[in-house]
Scaffold this motif. Structure first.
Motif, PDB file in Angstrom:
ATOM      1  N   HIS A   1      93.773  32.714  52.116  1.00  0.00           N
ATOM      2  CA  HIS A   1      94.306  34.003  51.435  1.00  0.00           C
ATOM      3  C   HIS A   1      93.298  34.926  51.161  1.00  0.00           C
TER       4      HIS A   1
ATOM      5  N   SER B   1      91.012  32.676  48.735  1.00  0.00           N
ATOM      6  CA  SER B   1      90.928  31.371  48.520  1.00  0.00           C
ATOM      7  C   SER B   1      91.328  30.598  49.714  1.00  0.00           C
ATOM      8  N   GLY B   2      91.277  29.330  49.940  1.00  0.00           N
ATOM      9  CA  GLY B   2      91.628  28.648  50.967  1.00  0.00           C
ATOM     10  C   GLY B   2      90.748  28.321  52.036  1.00  0.00           C
TER      11      GLY B   2
ATOM     12  N   ASN C   1      84.465  33.975  44.336  1.00  0.00           N
ATOM     13  CA  ASN C   1      85.393  34.173  45.599  1.00  0.00           C
ATOM     14  C   ASN C   1      85.676  35.458  45.597  1.00  0.00           C
TER      15      ASN C   1
END
Length: 115
Positions: free
Chosen positions: A3, A25-26, A76
């Motif tokens: 995402h 993220s991810g 991040n």
């Protein structure tokens, strides 16, 4: 699942500044190249600025000296500081990530520069 979520867009007057943020993220953020793109109505999506895993940056000529891309691997996050904005900077700004052979995109944030 990867995402990217952009924030920080808005309506400003010429000469003003905005700071866009992209929360990732991810995926392996620290091992990914990050970039900001923009798309104006009726035009293609173009690269504005990019930053590699090692921090090297590149910019489109139209924003060199006015925009600055940065990243915070601990959070991040990727940022785009935009100074001395011009009406021609009006567009939807997208955050993009490249990790291995994968490309990820955010949903975009609108930036409008108008008197």
């Amino acid at each position: 699942q990867a995402h990217l979520v952009e924030s920080g867009g808005g309506l400003v007057q010429p000469g003003e500044s905005l700071r866009l943020s992209c929360a990732a993220s991810g995926f392996k953020f620290s091992m990914s190249a990050m970039a900001w793109y923009r798309q104006a109505p009726g035009k293609e999506r173009d690269l504005v600025a990019g930053i590699l895993e090692d921090g090297r940056t590149n910019y489109d000529d139209s924003v060199t000296g006015r925009f600055a891309i940065s990243r915070d691997n601990a959070k991040n996050m990727t940022y785009l500081q935009m100074n001395n904005l011009k009406p021609e900077d009006t567009a939807v700004y997208y955050c993009g990530a490249t990790w291995l052979n994968y490309e990820y995109w955010g949903q975009g944030t609108q930036v409008t520069v108008s008197p």
